[in-house]
Design an enzyme around this catalytic site. Structure first.
Site, PDB file in Angstrom:
ATOM      1  N   SER A   7       0.814  -1.208   0.000  1.00  0.00           N
ATOM      2  CA  SER A   7       0.000   0.000   0.000  1.00  0.00           C
ATOM      3  C   SER A   7       0.853   1.266   0.000  1.00  0.00           C
ATOM      4  CB  SER A   7      -0.967  -0.056   1.196  1.00  0.00           C
ATOM      5  OG  SER A   7      -1.999   0.881   1.064  1.00  0.00           O
TER       6      SER A   7
ATOM      7  N   ASP B 168      10.452   5.830  -9.904  1.00  0.00           N
ATOM      8  CA  ASP B 168      10.089   6.609 -11.090  1.00  0.00           C
ATOM      9  C   ASP B 168      10.920   7.887 -11.207  1.00  0.00           C
ATOM     10  OD1 ASP B 168       8.228   4.759 -11.893  1.00  0.00           O
ATOM     11  OD2 ASP B 168       6.533   5.786 -10.956  1.00  0.00           O
TER      12      ASP B 168
ATOM     13  N   LYS C 104      -0.891  -4.366  -3.439  1.00  0.00           N
ATOM     14  CA  LYS C 104      -2.228  -3.837  -3.160  1.00  0.00           C
ATOM     15  C   LYS C 104      -2.280  -2.381  -3.616  1.00  0.00           C
ATOM     16  CE  LYS C 104      -5.900  -3.117   0.175  1.00  0.00           C
ATOM     17  NZ  LYS C 104      -6.184  -1.744  -0.261  1.00  0.00           N
TER      18      LYS C 104
END
Length: 699
Positions: A477, A488, A502
């Site tokens: 999460s 990224d 998740k």
């Protein structure tokens, strides 16, 4: 969920009247009256509310039609008989007439199919208990353990037994398998007979206490979970006590549990909770007994999850004893151990991030690597809302630790997010902001296709040096949001195992009777990739200590898929990408010569080999031979590790398995050499420093 507009609904249909109590047993709970197991008016209304919420607001926007009706039918059968050992092929043939009617009946508030099928399951379950008890009454010495019979390990996809005789033959085989497992765990026949007699009497008692509420919850969850595994109906009792992901949070010991066929399995340990602090429990351990204080341990095999939870919960300061089969045992080994825990409330300060410094010497030079362990994304909301300037939060604590580590002249920093199950979305966003100047941190897409961008609006960073983020299968999460953003942006090396996966957002919707936990949205990284299902894939991978087929989003039925959307506008630093090949090569060279790494990988492979067995012999001599061969191979692996480390070789296996210790250790204060993965991460970060220096010189 922070940063999201919560869907607000009220009950779609007014409560007209109260039905019956829904209890099917007499006051003593000894006789099951199947005819009294009928849906109440409240339940019928709640089912209509649930159907409407799912149709209108679930992220998937699936039509309730014949195709979905067939999926609900199959899902419900798996709920009722996951190992295909209660229903016969004749039972299934009789049920087939319901396959394409469920949708129409649910739209009309008709729950008769669910109750009919469940009543048959109860009948068969009681027949099985009666049959097993009759075999126990004849004596276990009457069972033949010298035949060439085998038993299928996993019957999830097996053919249904043809008729009642085939069912009884299967039940006899299952009893023999159960006895053999207990024999191999060191119990004698008298002790096994006593244990199984109590176990099956207890199962009979609980079956006879079945309520219509139990049936309703099971049936409506078959509907809810064809949408996705995190959409879940909670009965009034469960809505009050439990939440999250097909499992129940336990106050007092700090563990999240779920049902695993007849067992209760640990899914996750809460950071700083009694279970984690004990260093005796690990994810995928199975709880088979519960005792209070110094009282007798009650066998809980075959119990409902909520009943096990009631036994484990208790007042702060009291002790609970758990009988546990470790996850590191091979599948056929029921050897258990007792764990004593003192129930306590988990305090915010116990879960707080903490730091330390590891010292390394590489190629004649000394390095200092700072480590910040982040067990959860926490925030003291009460203090925050009342304007307390000193409120605690993950971001505030990590900012302070970063400052302290830089004062200590560290060469790089490792953020350890292993076993971090998530928490506040706000904190994941703000923690990202400590390491980037400014920009988007996560995207949230709702069922209408609208995308909300959460970002770090503040300029400036708290730490701009070399950074690695450690993750494992239990990083979930908010951890995945942070790790994905760091990857990224090219801000950090992500090292470890693929994360949990998740990437969905749930909201609790009140019903007239109970609640519905409903999936409303999905998370996406700034690159447009979902964190759902696939998780965050590390730049440099370590072997997984957990079997990924058992733990993680991809192991859950009907989990929403991984996908992508248009990326956000952000500026990525591409300096790490060209170095990954060399960093990976150096890591693999070290790992190949690292005794702990090679042992771990070999042990994982051995466990997988054992778990891949489809059939097990019901011949005691053959079963013991299998166990002996496994232990011999395990001993050889351990001695190979010890020899490489210059340690004394063993003549027999020690009680505590090194791999099991690694699984259960959590992140208590420990030296780096006792955590080979953390030590290796520090070395990879040093490799990065050296490569960057070489690039700088070449430039």
């Amino acid at each position: 969920m922070n940063g999201l507009n919560t869907l607000r609904t009220t009950c779609l249909i007014a409560l007209l009247s109260f039905g019956g109590t829904g209890y099917a047993a007499d006051p003593q709970g000894t006789t099951l009256d199947l005819d009294s197991l009928q849906p109440t008016r409240e339940q019928m209304i709640a089912s209509l509310n649930t159907v409407e919420l799912l149709r209108r607001h679930h992220y998937n926007r699936i039509r309730l039609d014949d195709a979905l009706s067939s999926e609900i039918f199959d899902t419900y059968l798996r709920h009722l008989d996951p190992q295909r050992s209660l229903f016969s092929a004749a039972d299934i043939q009789g049920f087939e007439g319901y396959r394409y009617r469920i949708d129409d009946l649910l739209l009309a508030g008709d729950l008769s199919v669910g109750f009919d099928m469940h009543r048959r399951q109860l009948t068969r379950a009681l027949e099985r208990v009666d049959f097993i008890q009759s075999l126990l009454g004849e004596g276990l010495d009457k069972l033949d353990f010298n035949s060439d019979q085998t038993i299928l390990v996993d019957r999830e996809e097996a053919a249904w037994p043809a008729d009642n005789n085939a069912l009884k033959q299967l039940w006899r085989q299952q009893l023999k398998d159960e006895v053999l497992r207990l024999k191999l765990a060191g119990r004698d026949l008298d002790g096994i007979a006593e244990l199984l007699d109590k176990r099956y009497k207890g199962q009979a008692l609980r079956l006879n206490q079945t309520r219509s509420e139990d049936i309703f919850q099971n049936y409506i969850n078959a509907l809810a979970q064809v949408y996705d595994p995190h959409t879940q109906y909670l009965s009034p009792e469960n809505a009050e006590n439990f939440d999250i992901n097909m499992s129940l949070s336990l106050e007092g010991i700090g563990a999240v549990l779920q049902s695993d066929n007849e067992f209760t399995k640990i899914v996750r340990l809460v950071p700083a909770g009694p279970a984690e602090k004990s260093q005796q429990l690990a994810p995928a351990d199975r709880i088979i007994g519960v005792g209070q204080g110094t009282g007798e341990i009650v066998d809980v095999v075959g119990w409902r999850l909520d009943e096990v939870v009631k036994l484990i919960r208790g007042p702060k300061g009291s002790s609970v004893r758990l009988e546990v089969i470790p996850a590191s045992n091979p599948p056929t080994d029921l050897t258990s151990r007792e764990v004593v825990l003192v129930r306590e409330a988990v305090k915010l300060e116990d879960q707080a991030a903490k730091s330390r410094v590891l010292d390394f010497t590489q190629q004649g030079r000394d390095y200092r690597i700072g480590v910040i362990e982040v067990p959860g994304f926490y925030i003291d909301f009460k203090a925050y809302r009342r304007g307390d300037p000193d409120y605690r939060s993950t971001t505030r604590d990590v900012r302070q630790l970063l400052s302290e580590l830089q004062t200590q002249k560290v060469d790089g920093i490792v953020l350890d997010l292993r076993n971090n199950g998530g928490g506040s979305l706000q904190e994941a966003t703000e923690l990202t902001g400590l390491f980037i100047d400014r920009g988007p941190t996560v995207l949230v897409r709702d069922s209408q296709g609208q995308v909300q961008i959460l970002d770090d609006p503040d300029t400036g960073i708290s730490y701009g040096g070399p950074l690695a983020v450690m993750v494992n299968r239990l990083s979930a999460s908010a951890s995945e949001i942070f790790a994905g953003a760091m990857q990224d942006y090219g801000r950090a090396l992500i090292i470890g195992e693929p994360t949990f996966g998740k990437g969905t957002v749930q909201s609790i919707q009140p019903l007239n009777h109970g609640e519905l936990k409903l999936t409303l949205a999905k998370f996406y990284r700034v690159s447009g990739q979902s964190t759902q299902h696939r998780g965050v894939i590390p730049d440099i991978s370590y072997p997984s200590l957990l079997e990924t087929t058992d733990i993680g989003e991809s192991s859950l039925p009907r989990a929403l898929p991984w996908d992508t959307i248009a990326p956000a506008k952000y500026r990525s630093d591409r300096q790490l990408a060209p170095l990954l090949g060399t960093l990976t090569e150096r890591h693999l060279q070290r790992a190949a010569n690292d005794p702990d790494f090679t042992y771990t990988m070999a042990r994982i492979e051995l466990n997988r080999e054992v778990q891949a067995r489809e059939q097990l012999p019901l011949n005691e001599a053959k079963r013991r031979q299998q166990q002996k061969e496994f232990e011999e191979r395990l001993l050889a692996l351990e001695n190979q590790r010890r020899q490489a480390l210059g340690e004394t070789l063993l003549t027999e296996l020690e009680k505590d398995d090194p791999l099991e210790g690694e699984l259960a250790a959590g992140h208590e204060e420990q030296e780096s050499e006792h955590d080979p993965f953390l030590a290796e991460t520090g070395k990879i970060l040093i490799d990065l420093l050296e490569l960057e220096q070489q690039v700088a010189k070449a430039s």
